[in-house]
Design a protein around this motif. Structure first.
Motif, PDB file in Angstrom:
ATOM      1  N   MET A   1     -24.440 -21.054 -72.586  1.00 21.07           N
ATOM      2  CA  MET A   1     -23.113 -20.454 -72.347  1.00 21.07           C
ATOM      3  C   MET A   1     -22.419 -21.106 -71.165  1.00 21.07           C
ATOM      4  N   THR A   2     -21.118 -21.107 -71.187  1.00 16.80           N
ATOM      5  CA  THR A   2     -20.361 -21.639 -70.054  1.00 16.80           C
ATOM      6  C   THR A   2     -20.410 -20.644 -68.896  1.00 16.80           C
ATOM      7  N   ALA A   3     -19.984 -21.123 -67.685  1.00 16.57           N
ATOM      8  CA  ALA A   3     -19.999 -20.246 -66.514  1.00 16.57           C
ATOM      9  C   ALA A   3     -19.107 -19.029 -66.750  1.00 16.57           C
ATOM     10  N   LEU A   4     -19.491 -17.929 -66.135  1.00 20.25           N
ATOM     11  CA  LEU A   4     -18.752 -16.678 -66.331  1.00 20.25           C
ATOM     12  C   LEU A   4     -17.383 -16.745 -65.662  1.00 20.25           C
ATOM     13  N   GLY A   5     -16.329 -16.549 -66.457  1.00 14.81           N
ATOM     14  CA  GLY A   5     -14.977 -16.458 -65.903  1.00 14.81           C
ATOM     15  C   GLY A   5     -14.626 -15.000 -65.675  1.00 14.81           C
ATOM     16  N   PRO A   6     -13.409 -14.738 -65.198  1.00 11.55           N
ATOM     17  CA  PRO A   6     -13.000 -13.336 -65.031  1.00 11.55           C
ATOM     18  C   PRO A   6     -12.735 -12.702 -66.391  1.00 11.55           C
ATOM     19  N   PRO A   7     -12.721 -11.373 -66.440  1.00  8.18           N
ATOM     20  CA  PRO A   7     -12.322 -10.729 -67.695  1.00  8.18           C
ATOM     21  C   PRO A   7     -10.871 -11.075 -68.011  1.00  8.18           C
ATOM     22  N   LEU A   8     -10.554 -11.089 -69.296  1.00  3.84           N
ATOM     23  CA  LEU A   8      -9.166 -11.316 -69.700  1.00  3.84           C
ATOM     24  C   LEU A   8      -8.318 -10.082 -69.400  1.00  3.84           C
ATOM     25  N   GLY A   9      -8.885  -8.935 -69.715  1.00  2.00           N
ATOM     26  CA  GLY A   9      -8.076  -7.716 -69.609  1.00  2.00           C
ATOM     27  C   GLY A   9      -8.838  -6.544 -69.033  1.00  2.00           C
ATOM     28  N   LEU A  10      -8.060  -5.623 -68.466  1.00  2.00           N
ATOM     29  CA  LEU A  10      -8.590  -4.364 -67.948  1.00  2.00           C
ATOM     30  C   LEU A  10      -7.958  -3.247 -68.774  1.00  2.00           C
ATOM     31  N   ILE A  11      -8.801  -2.388 -69.337  1.00  4.09           N
ATOM     32  CA  ILE A  11      -8.294  -1.241 -70.090  1.00  4.09           C
ATOM     33  C   ILE A  11      -8.495  -0.012 -69.225  1.00  4.09           C
ATOM     34  N   VAL A  12      -7.423   0.608 -68.805  1.00  2.00           N
ATOM     35  CA  VAL A  12      -7.563   1.782 -67.952  1.00  2.00           C
ATOM     36  C   VAL A  12      -7.253   3.028 -68.775  1.00  2.00           C
ATOM     37  N   GLU A  13      -8.273   3.806 -69.011  1.00  2.00           N
ATOM     38  CA  GLU A  13      -8.097   5.086 -69.704  1.00  2.00           C
ATOM     39  C   GLU A  13      -7.745   6.093 -68.622  1.00  2.00           C
ATOM     40  N   LEU A  14      -6.456   6.298 -68.416  1.00  2.00           N
ATOM     41  CA  LEU A  14      -6.024   7.097 -67.271  1.00  2.00           C
ATOM     42  C   LEU A  14      -6.455   8.553 -67.386  1.00  2.00           C
ATOM     43  N   THR A  15      -6.509   9.046 -68.607  1.00  2.00           N
ATOM     44  CA  THR A  15      -6.834  10.460 -68.822  1.00  2.00           C
ATOM     45  C   THR A  15      -7.305  10.635 -70.265  1.00  2.00           C
ATOM     46  N   HIS A  16      -8.108  11.641 -70.501  1.00  2.00           N
ATOM     47  CA  HIS A  16      -8.431  12.007 -71.884  1.00  2.00           C
ATOM     48  C   HIS A  16      -7.477  13.092 -72.393  1.00  2.00           C
ATOM     49  N   ARG A  17      -6.596  13.592 -71.507  1.00  2.00           N
ATOM     50  CA  ARG A  17      -5.624  14.588 -71.981  1.00  2.00           C
ATOM     51  C   ARG A  17      -4.691  13.940 -73.000  1.00  2.00           C
ATOM     52  N   CYS A  18      -4.313  14.701 -74.021  1.00  2.00           N
ATOM     53  CA  CYS A  18      -3.406  14.178 -75.055  1.00  2.00           C
ATOM     54  C   CYS A  18      -2.813  15.344 -75.818  1.00  2.00           C
ATOM     55  N   PRO A  19      -1.504  15.311 -76.081  1.00  2.00           N
ATOM     56  CA  PRO A  19      -0.907  16.408 -76.848  1.00  2.00           C
ATOM     57  C   PRO A  19      -1.302  16.388 -78.322  1.00  2.00           C
ATOM     58  N   LEU A  20      -1.812  15.252 -78.807  1.00  2.00           N
ATOM     59  CA  LEU A  20      -2.175  15.158 -80.222  1.00  2.00           C
ATOM     60  C   LEU A  20      -3.656  15.492 -80.430  1.00  2.00           C
ATOM     61  N   GLN A  21      -4.001  15.715 -81.692  1.00  2.00           N
ATOM     62  CA  GLN A  21      -5.379  16.104 -82.022  1.00  2.00           C
ATOM     63  C   GLN A  21      -5.907  15.284 -83.198  1.00  2.00           C
ATOM     64  N   CYS A  22      -5.683  13.982 -83.171  1.00  2.00           N
ATOM     65  CA  CYS A  22      -6.059  13.148 -84.318  1.00  2.00           C
ATOM     66  C   CYS A  22      -7.570  13.206 -84.567  1.00  2.00           C
ATOM     67  N   ALA A  23      -7.910  13.455 -85.812  1.00  2.00           N
ATOM     68  CA  ALA A  23      -9.330  13.577 -86.174  1.00  2.00           C
ATOM     69  C   ALA A  23     -10.009  12.222 -86.233  1.00  2.00           C
ATOM     70  N   TYR A  24      -9.234  11.132 -86.127  1.00  2.00           N
ATOM     71  CA  TYR A  24      -9.841   9.795 -86.143  1.00  2.00           C
ATOM     72  C   TYR A  24      -9.921   9.193 -84.746  1.00  2.00           C
ATOM     73  N   CYS A  25      -9.712  10.022 -83.730  1.00  2.00           N
ATOM     74  CA  CYS A  25      -9.716   9.510 -82.354  1.00  2.00           C
ATOM     75  C   CYS A  25     -11.094   8.931 -82.014  1.00  2.00           C
TER      76      CYS A  25
END
Ligand code: SF4
Ligand code: FES
Length: 362
Positions: free
Chosen positions: A1-25
């Motif tokens: 493998m090549t040398a480790l670079g930085p991650p491409l992206g950061l996913i920030v899940e700010l909250t699990h609160r959500c007004p919806l209730q999708c059954a496929y979440c």
């Protein structure tokens, strides 16, 4: 493998609160309580660290990221730090003033989710009366603001017949990109799998409709579509490989290689409250255990696809084959591949009742 670079992206899940209730979440069944969420100051520090280690993009996600009152401040901070900012939202909280806030903060891109092409059905799947109308309004606000829009349609057995209408809606909303996303069976979606998994005939129909639309709309709209794992011969490169492209931060601050990683036993996921992002990425057990190819069992070891799909999805291997270190059962070379066929058979004629997502805190 090549040398480790930085991650491409950061996913920030700010909250699990959500007004919806999708059954496929795909959020975990045991969600983070609001009182356990990182503070504004902690998120600001995480964003600074992300920019400092060379991350290019930040995806504000959830739950519903717009449920956080400090969203404008967080996006502005990320933008000022030179990060490309994307928000993944249901759109139901995207009022006129919320849109003005996003613009003032410097948001670069909005990904808006839809449950269906028709109001009644969409409201049924979201568990929120009037949600579809709010989404249509949100889409217009996004386009009027001149922002690029991705319209995301999650499809499953109970809405897949309206695929043509969904693509037409995405075009009518002037989306630059339309994502036709088969339900990913993690969290709530796995719980509801028998009621959501499409039949082979449905899959063949959608494959044809999407291929024709991609041809027809070439040069005008990009349509992203991937055949779902349960019908695929080879697995997806989940997250672009474990610890290879992304860091996902849970609302309470755990750094995860993917959104479902907390289901894996035998891991202690480092918290950004106690550790820097750079160290987490480079040397934590959580990010290095399944990184690259050294961990791979047969048949992945020696397979010519091993640096393309990275052995598939660790969470799916655990959920379906009982061991996160096995080859993903989605692969036709896996000794566990029969599990996919059995799941498809089990879904035939299964009841359509869905368990709605609810915030039962872990
Ligand atoms: Fe991918 Fe492993 Fe299957 Fe090869 S054997 S295609 S590396 S999952
Ligand atoms: Fe966790 Fe695929 S969802 S590795």
């Amino acid at each position: 493998m090549t040398a480790l670079g930085p991650p491409l992206g950061l996913i920030v899940e700010l909250t699990h609160r959500c007004p919806l209730q999708c059954a496929y979440c795909s959020n975990p069944l045991a969600m983070d309580a609001p009182k356990s969420e990182l503070s504004t100051e902690q998120w600001l520090r995480v964003l600074d660290e992300a920019a400092a280690i060379g991350i290019l993009q930040v995806h504000f996600s959830g739950g519903e990221p717009m449920a956080r009152r400090d969203l404008r401040e967080l996006i502005a901070h990320a933008s000022n730090a030179g990060l490309y900012t994307n928000i993944i939202t249901s759109g139901v909280l995207l009022s006129r003033s919320a849109m003005a806030d996003l613009l003032a903060a410097g948001i670069d891109h909005v990904q808006l989710s839809f449950q269906d092409a028709r109001s009644e059905e969409a409201d049924h799947f979201s568990g929120y009366r009037g949600s579809h109308a709010k989404k249509l309004e949100a889409a217009r606000r996004i386009r009027d603001a001149g922002l690029p829009l991705t319209a995301n349609f999650v499809i499953h057995r109970q809405n897949i017949e309206r695929i043509e209408e969904m693509i037409a809606l995405g075009v009518a909303l002037s989306a630059e990109r339309i994502e036709i996303a088969h339900t990913q069976y993690y969290g709530w979606a796995l719980l509801n799998r028998n009621a959501l998994l499409p039949s082979r005939a449905q899959l063949e129909q959608v494959n044809q409709v999407v291929a024709a639309a991609q041809e027809r709309l070439r040069g005008r709209v990009v349509i992203d579509y991937v055949v779902p794992d349960y019908y695929a011969a080879r697995p997806k490169a989940c997250m672009g490989g474990w610890g290879n492209r992304f860091i996902n931060i849970s609302p309470s601050g755990k750094a995860l290689p993917c959104h479902a990683a907390e289901t894996l036993p035998g891991f202690t996921f480092p918290s950004v409250r106690d550790h820097g992002l750079g160290a987490i990425w480079a040397s934590s057990d959580a990010f290095t255990r399944f990184r690259g190819t050294d961990w791979m069992p047969a048949p992945c070891r020696g397979c010519d696809q091993r640096e393309i799909d990275w052995g598939g999805c660790r969470c799916q291997a655990l959920a379906l084959a009982g061991d996160a270190a096995r080859t993903d059962p989605a692969c036709h070379r896996s000794a566990d591949h029969h599990i996919m066929r059995e799941a498809i058979d089990a879904a035939v004629d299964a009841p359509l009742a869905l368990v709605p997502r609810r915030l039962q805190q872990g």
